[in-house]
Design a protein around this motif. Structure first.
Motif, PDB file in Angstrom:
ATOM      1  N   PHE A  80       0.799  -1.223   0.000  1.00  0.00           N
ATOM      2  CA  PHE A  80       0.000   0.000   0.000  1.00  0.00           C
ATOM      3  C   PHE A  80       0.838   1.284   0.000  1.00  0.00           C
ATOM      4  O   PHE A  80       0.324   2.350  -0.337  1.00  0.00           O
ATOM      5  N   VAL A  81       2.071   1.208   0.414  1.00  0.00           N
ATOM      6  CA  VAL A  81       2.877   2.444   0.500  1.00  0.00           C
ATOM      7  C   VAL A  81       3.933   2.461  -0.591  1.00  0.00           C
ATOM      8  O   VAL A  81       3.874   3.240  -1.535  1.00  0.00           O
ATOM      9  N   ASN A  82       4.949   1.599  -0.438  1.00  0.00           N
ATOM     10  CA  ASN A  82       6.034   1.559  -1.423  1.00  0.00           C
ATOM     11  C   ASN A  82       6.694   0.186  -1.344  1.00  0.00           C
ATOM     12  O   ASN A  82       7.077  -0.265  -0.250  1.00  0.00           O
ATOM     13  N   LYS A  83       6.838  -0.447  -2.510  1.00  0.00           N
ATOM     14  CA  LYS A  83       7.392  -1.803  -2.509  1.00  0.00           C
ATOM     15  C   LYS A  83       8.831  -1.844  -1.977  1.00  0.00           C
ATOM     16  O   LYS A  83       9.292  -2.871  -1.504  1.00  0.00           O
ATOM     17  N   TRP A  84       9.517  -0.703  -2.034  1.00  0.00           N
ATOM     18  CA  TRP A  84      10.894  -0.662  -1.540  1.00  0.00           C
ATOM     19  C   TRP A  84      10.975  -0.804  -0.019  1.00  0.00           C
ATOM     20  O   TRP A  84      12.037  -1.109   0.531  1.00  0.00           O
ATOM     21  N   LEU A  85       9.878  -0.589   0.671  1.00  0.00           N
ATOM     22  CA  LEU A  85       9.915  -0.620   2.136  1.00  0.00           C
ATOM     23  C   LEU A  85      10.165  -2.015   2.706  1.00  0.00           C
ATOM     24  O   LEU A  85      10.526  -2.146   3.885  1.00  0.00           O
ATOM     25  N   ILE A  86      10.009  -3.048   1.891  1.00  0.00           N
ATOM     26  CA  ILE A  86      10.309  -4.394   2.415  1.00  0.00           C
ATOM     27  C   ILE A  86      11.815  -4.570   2.625  1.00  0.00           C
ATOM     28  O   ILE A  86      12.245  -5.539   3.269  1.00  0.00           O
ATOM     29  N   LEU A  87      12.614  -3.633   2.093  1.00  0.00           N
ATOM     30  CA  LEU A  87      14.049  -3.697   2.357  1.00  0.00           C
ATOM     31  C   LEU A  87      14.355  -3.503   3.840  1.00  0.00           C
ATOM     32  O   LEU A  87      15.413  -3.888   4.327  1.00  0.00           O
ATOM     33  N   TYR A  88      13.393  -2.888   4.563  1.00  0.00           N
ATOM     34  CA  TYR A  88      13.573  -2.734   6.014  1.00  0.00           C
ATOM     35  C   TYR A  88      13.417  -4.064   6.761  1.00  0.00           C
ATOM     36  O   TYR A  88      13.487  -4.094   7.985  1.00  0.00           O
ATOM     37  N   LYS A 125       4.988  -9.544 -10.350  1.00  0.00           N
ATOM     38  CA  LYS A 125       6.200 -10.355 -10.456  1.00  0.00           C
ATOM     39  C   LYS A 125       7.359  -9.586 -11.081  1.00  0.00           C
ATOM     40  O   LYS A 125       8.087 -10.075 -11.930  1.00  0.00           O
ATOM     41  N   GLN A 126       7.513  -8.336 -10.634  1.00  0.00           N
ATOM     42  CA  GLN A 126       8.577  -7.504 -11.182  1.00  0.00           C
ATOM     43  C   GLN A 126       9.773  -7.341 -10.229  1.00  0.00           C
ATOM     44  O   GLN A 126      10.819  -6.844 -10.629  1.00  0.00           O
ATOM     45  N   LEU A 127       9.606  -7.764  -8.966  1.00  0.00           N
ATOM     46  CA  LEU A 127      10.676  -7.535  -7.990  1.00  0.00           C
ATOM     47  C   LEU A 127      11.965  -8.252  -8.368  1.00  0.00           C
ATOM     48  O   LEU A 127      13.063  -7.746  -8.155  1.00  0.00           O
ATOM     49  N   PHE A 128      11.835  -9.472  -8.925  1.00  0.00           N
ATOM     50  CA  PHE A 128      13.019 -10.272  -9.207  1.00  0.00           C
ATOM     51  C   PHE A 128      13.427 -10.209 -10.677  1.00  0.00           C
ATOM     52  O   PHE A 128      14.181 -11.041 -11.157  1.00  0.00           O
ATOM     53  N   SER A 129      12.883  -9.229 -11.387  1.00  0.00           N
ATOM     54  CA  SER A 129      13.284  -9.039 -12.775  1.00  0.00           C
ATOM     55  C   SER A 129      14.690  -8.440 -12.824  1.00  0.00           C
ATOM     56  O   SER A 129      15.236  -7.990 -11.821  1.00  0.00           O
ATOM     57  N   PHE A 130      15.243  -8.411 -14.023  1.00  0.00           N
ATOM     58  CA  PHE A 130      16.613  -7.917 -14.175  1.00  0.00           C
ATOM     59  C   PHE A 130      16.729  -6.460 -13.706  1.00  0.00           C
ATOM     60  O   PHE A 130      17.704  -6.056 -13.082  1.00  0.00           O
ATOM     61  N   GLU A 131      15.697  -5.647 -14.022  1.00  0.00           N
ATOM     62  CA  GLU A 131      15.747  -4.240 -13.660  1.00  0.00           C
ATOM     63  C   GLU A 131      15.680  -4.039 -12.152  1.00  0.00           C
ATOM     64  O   GLU A 131      16.179  -3.051 -11.622  1.00  0.00           O
ATOM     65  N   LYS A 132      15.040  -4.969 -11.464  1.00  0.00           N
ATOM     66  CA  LYS A 132      14.883  -4.869 -10.005  1.00  0.00           C
ATOM     67  C   LYS A 132      15.776  -5.886  -9.287  1.00  0.00           C
ATOM     68  O   LYS A 132      15.426  -6.427  -8.239  1.00  0.00           O
ATOM     69  N   ALA A 133      16.923  -6.144  -9.864  1.00  0.00           N
ATOM     70  CA  ALA A 133      17.782  -7.218  -9.354  1.00  0.00           C
ATOM     71  C   ALA A 133      18.246  -6.980  -7.921  1.00  0.00           C
ATOM     72  O   ALA A 133      18.725  -7.895  -7.269  1.00  0.00           O
ATOM     73  N   VAL A 134      18.100  -5.762  -7.407  1.00  0.00           N
ATOM     74  CA  VAL A 134      18.532  -5.466  -6.045  1.00  0.00           C
ATOM     75  C   VAL A 134      17.742  -6.257  -5.015  1.00  0.00           C
ATOM     76  O   VAL A 134      18.229  -6.547  -3.928  1.00  0.00           O
ATOM     77  N   TYR A 135      16.518  -6.648  -5.346  1.00  0.00           N
ATOM     78  CA  TYR A 135      15.680  -7.352  -4.376  1.00  0.00           C
ATOM     79  C   TYR A 135      16.215  -8.749  -4.043  1.00  0.00           C
ATOM     80  O   TYR A 135      16.109  -9.208  -2.908  1.00  0.00           O
ATOM     81  N   LEU A 136      16.734  -9.425  -5.057  1.00  0.00           N
ATOM     82  CA  LEU A 136      17.201 -10.795  -4.833  1.00  0.00           C
ATOM     83  C   LEU A 136      18.392 -10.843  -3.867  1.00  0.00           C
ATOM     84  O   LEU A 136      18.372 -11.604  -2.882  1.00  0.00           O
ATOM     85  N   PRO A 137      19.447 -10.033  -4.088  1.00  0.00           N
ATOM     86  CA  PRO A 137      20.524 -10.042  -3.097  1.00  0.00           C
ATOM     87  C   PRO A 137      20.075  -9.526  -1.730  1.00  0.00           C
ATOM     88  O   PRO A 137      20.582  -9.964  -0.702  1.00  0.00           O
ATOM     89  N   THR A 138      19.109  -8.588  -1.739  1.00  0.00           N
ATOM     90  CA  THR A 138      18.596  -8.092  -0.456  1.00  0.00           C
ATOM     91  C   THR A 138      17.899  -9.206   0.313  1.00  0.00           C
ATOM     92  O   THR A 138      18.068  -9.350   1.534  1.00  0.00           O
TER      93      THR A 138
END
Length: 372
Positions: A80-88, A125-138
């Motif tokens: 609901f806010v920002n998908k990047w917040l799961i990095l926390y 299903k865009q988090l683990f795409s090439f453009e969003k590759a930061v999510y997988l190592p995170t």
């Protein structure tokens, strides 16, 4: 004051990181637009802080439940806010690594994976795409953090237990050393002091009858006293080597002072003993002879040594009054302890009016043939 709010054992390593993470998360909650509005964001943030605070203070099932609750709230933030917040999620991962149970850590890690998968599904299903590759190592880092924290904590606990064990061993060694010095002072000085006592009594009786002999006895008392002082210095420094042959000769002299005749029987030559073993045997003979002088009222004492079938046996026998049962006094106990140290044994046999026999048995092994 801060130790009542934040666990004292975590202040040094985690406080600064936790404060920075919470401040940044709060900033995003108050600046990011969302369908639930800022009030909804703040309520979720307050619930997240509650779960975080519970996780700070507990290591049991409450830590697991609060960690899963934190994952659920971050999942809502990611939707609901920002998908990047799961990095926390590293906040949850860090707390999870402090759990006492490996099973709780495993379930919590599954919650972190579920958080990423749900947010990924919601965002097409865009988090683990090439453009969003930061999510997988995170995700990988968030899964590794609990393992690293757990191993580090376990290592610290083991080190703490090792330090505590070392302290106990050090105290035990000190206590054993005190017992050893006390025992050796008792055994070494016992004979000397008895000799001084006997010679003093004899001197008193000779003062009026034979002045020359009385002076000789006083000279012997002075010599013996000096020897006693020397023994104290040597024993306080360390356990000195005591020759078995010299000890038997000394015992003969001491017994003569007490008007007790000594007979030495060597049925076999003495086997090779280490310096420690010979000292232990010599001091045990000294204690047995001292007891004979003090308690036996004997006229004759016999020391018999024998070596047969890998066993060296020393037997000290007197013809005194004996006693009804073996004593557990300091002297006899020290004899038993010394023989146990040499993996041997000590037996005390006594018959009323028939004397006492002390039997020392020492196994002679191949490794004992080298002197120490």
């Amino acid at each position: 004051m801060i130790r009542r709010i934040y666990p004292s054992d975590q202040i040094e390593n985690y406080l600064l990181i936790d404060v920075i993470a919470v401040v940044f998360l709060f900033y995003h909650m108050t600046t990011e637009p969302s369908p639930i509005g800022i009030i909804g964001n703040l309520l979720l943030f307050a619930l997240f802080l509650t779960a975080f605070y519970i996780s700070l203070w507990y290591r049991d099932w409450r830590l697991l439940v609060s960690s899963l609750l934190g994952c659920a709230i971050l999942t809502l933030f990611g939707i609901f806010v920002n998908k990047w917040l799961i990095l926390y999620g590293f906040i949850i991962a860090d707390l999870l690594g402090r759990a006492n149970s490996k099973a709780h850590i495993a379930v919590g890690m599954a919650g972190i994976i579920a958080m990423f998968l749900i947010v990924n599904e919601y965002n097409g299903k865009q988090l683990f795409s090439f453009e969003k590759a930061v999510y997988l190592p995170t995700l990988s880092v968030q899964l590794l953090i609990p393992i690293v924290i757990y191993i580090r904590g376990k290592s610290k606990r083991l080190q703490s237990e090792l330090n505590a064990a070392n302290e106990k061993i050090a105290r035990y060694i000190q206590e054993e050393e005190r017992h050893r010095i006390a025992r050796d002072l008792h055994d070494t000085l016992g004979q000397t002091l008895i000799m001084i006592k006997l010679k003093s009594e004899l001197t008193i009786r000779l003062m009026e009858k034979d002045t020359g002999q009385a002076k000789q006895e006083l000279t012997d008392i002075l010599t013996t006293s000096r020897a006693a002082l020397k023994q104290v210095r040597e024993l306080v420094d360390s356990m000195k080597y005591v020759s078995l042959e010299e000890e038997i000769n000394y015992a003969k002299h001491a017994l003569q002072t007490a008007k007790i005749e000594l007979t030495v029987k060597e049925l076999a030559s003495m086997p090779p003993l280490t310096r420690i073993a010979e000292t232990m045997v010599a001091l045990s003979i000294r204690e047995a002879v001292t007891n004979t002088m003090k308690h036996s009222q004997a006229n004759h004492c016999t020391i018999t040594t024998n070596y047969q079938a890998g066993m060296y046996t020393i037997q000290v026998t007197d013809d005194g009054v004996g006693f009804t049962q073996a004593t557990n006094g300091n002297g006899m106990q020290s004899i038993k302890e010394r023989m146990q140290f040499l993996q041997g044994k000590a037996e005390i046999k006594a018959v009323p009016d028939s004397g006492v026999t002390v039997i020392l048995t020492v196994p002679i092994q191949e490794e004992r043939k080298e002197g120490i």
